[in-house]
Scaffold this motif. Structure first.
Motif, mmCIF file in Angstrom:
data_model
loop_
_atom_site.group_PDB
_atom_site.id
_atom_site.type_symbol
_atom_site.label_atom_id
_atom_site.label_comp_id
_atom_site.label_asym_id
_atom_site.label_seq_id
_atom_site.Cartn_x
_atom_site.Cartn_y
_atom_site.Cartn_z
ATOM 1 N N SER A 23 0.845 -1.195 0.000
ATOM 2 C CA SER A 23 0.000 0.000 0.000
ATOM 3 C C SER A 23 0.882 1.249 0.000
ATOM 4 O O SER A 23 1.930 1.272 0.652
ATOM 5 C CB SER A 23 -0.930 0.015 1.212
ATOM 6 O OG SER A 23 -0.247 0.446 2.368
ATOM 7 N N PRO A 24 0.495 2.285 -0.748
ATOM 8 C CA PRO A 24 1.318 3.499 -0.798
ATOM 9 C C PRO A 24 1.597 4.107 0.577
ATOM 10 O O PRO A 24 2.720 4.554 0.847
ATOM 11 C CB PRO A 24 0.497 4.451 -1.671
ATOM 12 C CG PRO A 24 -0.311 3.548 -2.544
ATOM 13 C CD PRO A 24 -0.648 2.371 -1.680
ATOM 14 N N ASP A 25 0.600 4.109 1.460
ATOM 15 C CA ASP A 25 0.796 4.703 2.787
ATOM 16 C C ASP A 25 1.789 3.904 3.619
ATOM 17 O O ASP A 25 2.637 4.479 4.318
ATOM 18 C CB ASP A 25 -0.539 4.825 3.519
ATOM 19 C CG ASP A 25 -1.446 5.889 2.915
ATOM 20 O OD1 ASP A 25 -0.936 6.761 2.180
ATOM 21 O OD2 ASP A 25 -2.667 5.838 3.164
ATOM 22 N N SER A 26 1.692 2.577 3.570
ATOM 23 C CA SER A 26 2.624 1.766 4.347
ATOM 24 C C SER A 26 4.035 1.875 3.774
ATOM 25 O O SER A 26 5.024 1.853 4.513
ATOM 26 C CB SER A 26 2.177 0.306 4.407
ATOM 27 O OG SER A 26 2.314 -0.337 3.159
ATOM 28 N N TRP A 27 4.130 1.998 2.449
ATOM 29 C CA TRP A 27 5.447 2.188 1.844
ATOM 30 C C TRP A 27 6.063 3.510 2.305
ATOM 31 O O TRP A 27 7.239 3.558 2.684
ATOM 32 C CB TRP A 27 5.372 2.166 0.317
ATOM 33 C CG TRP A 27 6.722 2.438 -0.289
ATOM 34 C CD1 TRP A 27 7.732 1.537 -0.466
ATOM 35 C CD2 TRP A 27 7.241 3.711 -0.708
ATOM 36 N NE1 TRP A 27 8.851 2.169 -0.984
ATOM 37 C CE2 TRP A 27 8.568 3.506 -1.148
ATOM 38 C CE3 TRP A 27 6.705 4.992 -0.768
ATOM 39 C CZ2 TRP A 27 9.368 4.539 -1.631
ATOM 40 C CZ3 TRP A 27 7.503 6.026 -1.251
ATOM 41 C CH2 TRP A 27 8.812 5.806 -1.684
ATOM 42 N N ALA A 28 5.276 4.575 2.271
ATOM 43 C CA ALA A 28 5.786 5.889 2.678
ATOM 44 C C ALA A 28 6.299 5.848 4.112
ATOM 45 O O ALA A 28 7.360 6.408 4.426
ATOM 46 C CB ALA A 28 4.702 6.945 2.527
ATOM 47 N N ALA A 29 5.581 5.186 5.007
ATOM 48 C CA ALA A 29 6.003 5.092 6.398
ATOM 49 C C ALA A 29 7.297 4.292 6.528
ATOM 50 O O ALA A 29 8.204 4.672 7.285
ATOM 51 C CB ALA A 29 4.897 4.459 7.230
ATOM 52 N N SER A 30 7.406 3.190 5.794
ATOM 53 C CA SER A 30 8.597 2.354 5.861
ATOM 54 C C SER A 30 9.797 3.065 5.253
ATOM 55 O O SER A 30 10.882 3.089 5.840
ATOM 56 C CB SER A 30 8.344 1.034 5.133
ATOM 57 O OG SER A 30 9.492 0.211 5.184
ATOM 58 N N TYR A 31 9.610 3.659 4.072
ATOM 59 C CA TYR A 31 10.693 4.386 3.433
ATOM 60 C C TYR A 31 11.149 5.561 4.301
ATOM 61 O O TYR A 31 12.348 5.800 4.475
ATOM 62 C CB TYR A 31 10.253 4.883 2.052
ATOM 63 C CG TYR A 31 11.297 5.730 1.372
ATOM 64 C CD1 TYR A 31 12.338 5.138 0.667
ATOM 65 C CD2 TYR A 31 11.272 7.118 1.461
ATOM 66 C CE1 TYR A 31 13.328 5.906 0.071
ATOM 67 C CE2 TYR A 31 12.249 7.895 0.864
ATOM 68 C CZ TYR A 31 13.277 7.284 0.170
ATOM 69 O OH TYR A 31 14.255 8.045 -0.428
ATOM 70 N N GLY A 32 10.187 6.287 4.858
ATOM 71 C CA GLY A 32 10.515 7.455 5.650
ATOM 72 C C GLY A 32 11.313 7.148 6.897
ATOM 73 O O GLY A 32 12.083 7.992 7.368
ATOM 74 N N SER A 33 11.160 5.948 7.430
ATOM 75 C CA SER A 33 11.869 5.595 8.656
ATOM 76 C C SER A 33 13.159 4.821 8.395
ATOM 77 O O SER A 33 13.855 4.447 9.345
ATOM 78 C CB SER A 33 10.960 4.750 9.559
ATOM 79 O OG SER A 33 10.679 3.503 8.960
ATOM 80 N N THR A 34 13.499 4.604 7.134
ATOM 81 C CA THR A 34 14.708 3.835 6.807
ATOM 82 C C THR A 34 15.546 4.577 5.762
ATOM 83 O O THR A 34 16.397 5.384 6.104
ATOM 84 C CB THR A 34 14.336 2.420 6.302
ATOM 85 O OG1 THR A 34 13.388 2.536 5.212
ATOM 86 C CG2 THR A 34 13.723 1.583 7.408
ATOM 87 N N ILE A 35 15.293 4.321 4.496
ATOM 88 C CA ILE A 35 16.128 4.867 3.425
ATOM 89 C C ILE A 35 16.149 6.390 3.450
ATOM 90 O O ILE A 35 17.200 7.017 3.265
ATOM 91 C CB ILE A 35 15.645 4.356 2.052
ATOM 92 C CG1 ILE A 35 15.713 2.827 1.998
ATOM 93 C CG2 ILE A 35 16.491 4.948 0.929
ATOM 94 C CD1 ILE A 35 15.052 2.218 0.771
ATOM 95 N N ALA A 36 14.997 7.008 3.670
ATOM 96 C CA ALA A 36 14.937 8.474 3.662
ATOM 97 C C ALA A 36 15.885 9.073 4.693
ATOM 98 O O ALA A 36 16.596 10.046 4.411
ATOM 99 C CB ALA A 36 13.507 8.942 3.911
ATOM 100 N N LYS A 37 15.896 8.512 5.892
ATOM 101 C CA LYS A 37 16.774 9.030 6.946
ATOM 102 C C LYS A 37 18.241 8.856 6.571
ATOM 103 O O LYS A 37 19.072 9.756 6.776
ATOM 104 C CB LYS A 37 16.485 8.315 8.262
ATOM 105 C CG LYS A 37 15.155 8.691 8.901
ATOM 106 C CD LYS A 37 14.993 8.011 10.252
ATOM 107 C CE LYS A 37 13.714 8.452 10.943
ATOM 108 N NZ LYS A 37 13.542 7.810 12.264
ATOM 109 N N LEU A 38 18.559 7.708 6.027
ATOM 110 C CA LEU A 38 19.939 7.407 5.667
ATOM 111 C C LEU A 38 20.438 8.361 4.583
ATOM 112 O O LEU A 38 21.534 8.934 4.686
ATOM 113 C CB LEU A 38 20.023 5.956 5.187
ATOM 114 C CG LEU A 38 21.401 5.383 4.912
ATOM 115 C CD1 LEU A 38 22.210 5.299 6.191
ATOM 116 C CD2 LEU A 38 21.255 3.995 4.284
#
Length: 205
Positions: free
Chosen positions: A92-107
């Motif tokens: 789901s787009p929302d679950s992806w955004a949450a997962s990406y935001g807490s991992t790859i985005a931070k890095l």
């Protein structure tokens, strides 16, 4: 290359890597492959970003590829490898955004403060994600929109007979049917949750 993943990172790509290798389509190239050999592989992708990709050299020794950076080059790879099949791993787009935001985005957003040996890799990762309109400091809503735009573009670009849209929760059956192989008598792989993501990054430093 027999199988190419067009799904963005954090869509079950590490589990898909394990699944493809279990089904005989390995070794499977993943961002982890870059992390483990940055001096060789980061220049490969910088060349690709500059329009000078040597796909044969880049994927030498691999039979499949998933995750970023590969997913950002689905158009070029579809044209260069007309016999390859594509898998759009999704969630789901929302679950992806949450997962990406807490991992790859931070890095990626904190790349200037990363250990020096990792900075070239993170700069490349930043450029690769930008090809999918995924940028630093995006809201969850903007990330979800970029995710949906990417998926729509993949579906419009890759002929339907060459493309499987796949969620990890579907298990082996659709994947095996698409690839024409038997379903293993074991659970579908489940790996690389958010804590495992950071463990993989730590190992690469």
């Amino acid at each position: 290359m027999k199988v190419i993943g067009a799904g963005l990172g954090r869509t079950g790509t590490y589990s898909l890597k394990a699944a493809l290798e279990r089904l005989g389509f390995g070794p499977c190239y993943h961002m982890e492959s870059v992390l483990h050999d940055m001096p060789l592989r980061v220049p490969h992708w910088n060349d690709a970003l500059a329009g000078r990709a040597d796909w044969a050299a880049l994927f030498e020794g691999f039979n499949s590829a998933v995750d970023w950076p590969t997913a950002s080059f689905y158009r070029e790879l579809s044209a260069a490898l007309p016999d390859a099949r594509f898998i759009l791993s999704t969630r789901s787009p929302d679950s992806w955004a949450a997962s990406y935001g807490s991992t790859i985005a931070k890095l990626v957003a904190d790349r200037a403060n990363a250990p020096e040996p990792m900075q070239a890799w993170l700069d490349m990762a930043h450029s690769v994600t930008a090809r999918c309109a995924v940028h630093d400091n995006m809201s969850d809503a903007a990330l979800a929109q970029a995710f949906m735009t990417h998926e729509a573009s993949v579906k419009a670009t890759i002929p339907a007979e060459r493309l499987l849209v796949f969620e990890a929760k579907q298990g082996w059956a659709p994947l095996c049917d698409f690839l024409g192989v038997d379903v293993p008598d074991e659970p579908y792989p489940r790996t690389n949750d958010r804590s495992e993501f950071w463990e993989l990054v730590e190992k690469g430093q």
